[in-house]
Write an enzyme that holds these catalytic residues in place. Structure first.
Site, PDB file in Angstrom:
ATOM      1  N   GLU A 116      34.406  39.216  41.682  1.00  0.00           N
ATOM      2  CA  GLU A 116      32.960  39.297  41.891  1.00  0.00           C
ATOM      3  C   GLU A 116      32.591  40.761  41.742  1.00  0.00           C
ATOM      4  O   GLU A 116      33.033  41.602  42.509  1.00  0.00           O
ATOM      5  CB  GLU A 116      32.597  38.758  43.277  1.00  0.00           C
ATOM      6  CG  GLU A 116      31.133  38.351  43.412  1.00  0.00           C
ATOM      7  CD  GLU A 116      30.208  39.525  43.618  1.00  0.00           C
ATOM      8  OE1 GLU A 116      29.606  39.994  42.607  1.00  0.00           O
ATOM      9  OE2 GLU A 116      30.095  39.994  44.748  1.00  0.00           O
TER      10      GLU A 116
ATOM     11  N   GLU B  87      23.481  49.130  37.673  1.00  0.00           N
ATOM     12  CA  GLU B  87      23.587  48.854  39.103  1.00  0.00           C
ATOM     13  C   GLU B  87      23.597  50.166  39.893  1.00  0.00           C
ATOM     14  O   GLU B  87      24.446  51.025  39.673  1.00  0.00           O
ATOM     15  CB  GLU B  87      24.855  48.055  39.418  1.00  0.00           C
ATOM     16  CG  GLU B  87      24.880  47.587  40.864  1.00  0.00           C
ATOM     17  CD  GLU B  87      26.058  46.668  41.166  1.00  0.00           C
ATOM     18  OE1 GLU B  87      25.869  45.722  41.948  1.00  0.00           O
ATOM     19  OE2 GLU B  87      27.151  46.905  40.636  1.00  0.00           O
TER      20      GLU B  87
END
Length: 514
Positions: free
Chosen positions: A285, A415
């Site tokens: 993840e 991000e």
């Protein structure tokens, strides 16, 4: 069995709950600064090289000094885990599940203490810490129940004169590399999933939050976990990270963290080394760049509230956090005004007193990265709110909003992992979905609209692993919203879902002629 229900969150407006948390903080204060060993085969191993874990709200406050594993320690842990696997794989699955049930009960009794440690070591506000601890309990309960569901395999067809079975068996030794942003919930979930399925584990927690992981190890031991099933080896990624990923006896790697590190692990795991008998499995993840889309036919108050809470909860340090909003141009100005009003009311400070919505960011590295992106945002759009920091005592960043940016600007694509959100316009709903999909990531997203056709269009076309309608894009609950994303957000492993345990097992078919 009693139907599964997630662990309830604590209401801290109730005076009794508030006092219980304050007492838990005092308890954690009483054991700050201790030295913590490795745990290999149940043996405590104290090393000379220790890493100081500190409170990001108050950098002078030491949480603990954590022993750091070398490659020699990792090799020893691997040998122990490999040997222990030979007995643990045959242990009754119901017994393995019972360890998780008991661990959940222990943490439930010590819930506020674990939350207090999260406030101290991770800088979490009370409600965020409480949710982290509740999610840990949920993972323990849910995966134990899932193991009981899967322990007898699944039905396959048999013909006259034969009997066929399809059973799940464990993989072997797994490496778990857990993150600092959910240092109890994700660390625990990614550790007990392989444990309950019959694998053994090398646990390398984040260096920022290793004390939380050590305290969880104590819970597993109290719950009856045999020695050597989980081996706690905190250490520098430079020193042991590649070593344990590359090891010929590593059967799988479960990783939660940044895209760059996840891709690095994926690449290294693909290489077959001399003596390696299995292709390694990677469960990853790796983050997100998550979008809330606001339609013209939307509750704009709900839209602004969803953007602000999803962007600034836990200072934006969630892979699911809203870091970009795409708003239809006809309601853009009104949504921007409402976001500005709500963001300016948020306070930032030490979360220990429960007086602030936001606490610190985790460390200097994060702080500096966020500051760099704030400067980029100033070049790409208009700074509406925030853009400042308070670094005198802790790592505090004020909630920051950029408007009039383009959907493909850097602050809308990369991000940041901090309290920074950009807001861009779209001319219609189809363009908004197109813009929302135009990132390398595909973890979470949300759509705020009262238009049923647009909701169904988003259900079909918005390409994310977790899509929410008329709410924020954070806050997945174990067993309710299985969590994992598409594209560069990872392997869509769906933690807390019906397929997750199977990732830690392999299917075996047996066919008997009668």
């Amino acid at each position: 069995m009693i139907p599964y229900k997630h662990e309830p969150f604590t209401d801290f407006t109730v005076e009794e709950n508030k006092q219980a948390m304050l007492e838990a903080i005092e308890k954690v204060n009483s054991y700050l600064g201790q030295d913590y060993p490795l745990i290999i085969g149940g043996e405590r191993v104290m090393t000379e090289n220790k890493l100081r874990s500190f409170n990001p709200s108050n950098r002078e406050e030491t949480i603990g000094h954590v022993s750091q594993a070398t490659q020699e320690h990792a090799e020893r842990a691997m040998a122990v885990a490999k040997e222990t696997f030979e007995t643990w794989r045959s242990a009754n699955p119901a017994m393995r599940a019972d360890i998780l049930f008991r661990a959940a009960a222990i943490i439930r009794r010590r819930k506020h203490e674990f939350s207090a440690l999260l406030i101290k070591e991770a800088g979490k506000p009370w409600n965020e810490a409480d949710a982290d601890t509740a999610e840990c309990i949920d993972f323990l309960e849910f995966y134990a129940r899932e193991m009981l569901r899967l322990k007898d395999g699944v039905k396959v067809e048999s013909r006259p004169g034969e009997y066929n079975r399809y059973d799940y068996i464990p993989l072997g030794v797994g490496v778990v590399i857990s993150p600092w942003n959910f240092p109890l919930a994700i660390m625990a979930g990614t550790t007990v999933a392989p444990l309950v399925t019959g694998n053994t584990v090398l646990l390398k927690p984040s260096s920022n939050t290793s004390v939380v992981a050590y305290k969880f190890m104590e819970v597993l031991e109290e719950a009856g976990m045999p020695k050597g099933v989980v081996n706690y080896i905190p250490g520098s990624s430079r020193d042991i990270g590649d070593f344990i990923v590359d090891h010929v006896d590593t059967r799988f790697i479960s990783f939660t963290g940044s895209r760059d590190v996840g891709v690095h692990i994926y690449e290294r795991a693909a290489k077959v080394h001399e003596g390696q008998l299995n292709l390694k499995r990677v469960i990853a993840e790796m983050g997100g760049k998550d979008t809330i889309v606001v339609d013209a036919e939307a509750d704009l108050e709900l839209a602004a509230e969803s953007i602000v809470k999803s962007a600034f909860g836990f200072s934006g340090q969630k892979c699911s956090a809203c870091s970009r909003a795409i708003v239809l141009e006809e309601v853009y100005d009104e949504v921007v005004a409402k976001v500005k009003e709500k963001a300016e009311k948020l306070t930032v400070g030490n979360p220990e007193t429960n007086e602030h919505f936001m606490g610190p960011v985790i460390d200097d590295k994060s702080l500096n990265k966020i500051k760099e992106y704030i400067e980029i945002g100033k070049q790409e759009g208009k700074l509406l709110v925030g853009g400042t920091t308070d670094e005198a005592v802790g790592n505090f960043v004020h909630p920051t909003v950029f408007v009039d940016v383009k959907h493909d600007d850097r602050i809308m694509q990369e991000e940041i992992f901090g309290p920074v959100v950009g807001i861009a316009k779209a001319k219609d709903f189809t363009e908004a979905i197109k813009f929302a999909n135009d990132t390398d990531y595909g973890l979470t997203g949300a759509v705020i609209t009262n238009n049923r056709e647009h909701l169904e269009q988003a259900r079909r076309d918005f390409h994310v692993g977790n899509l929410y309608f008329n709410r924020g894009c954070t806050g997945a609950i174990v067993g309710y919203q299985p969590f994992g994303g598409f594209k560069m957000s990872g392997t869509d492993s769906k933690a807390g879902g019906p397929d997750y345990l199977v990732l830690h097992m392999q299917g075996k078919t047996t066919s008997e002629m009668l």
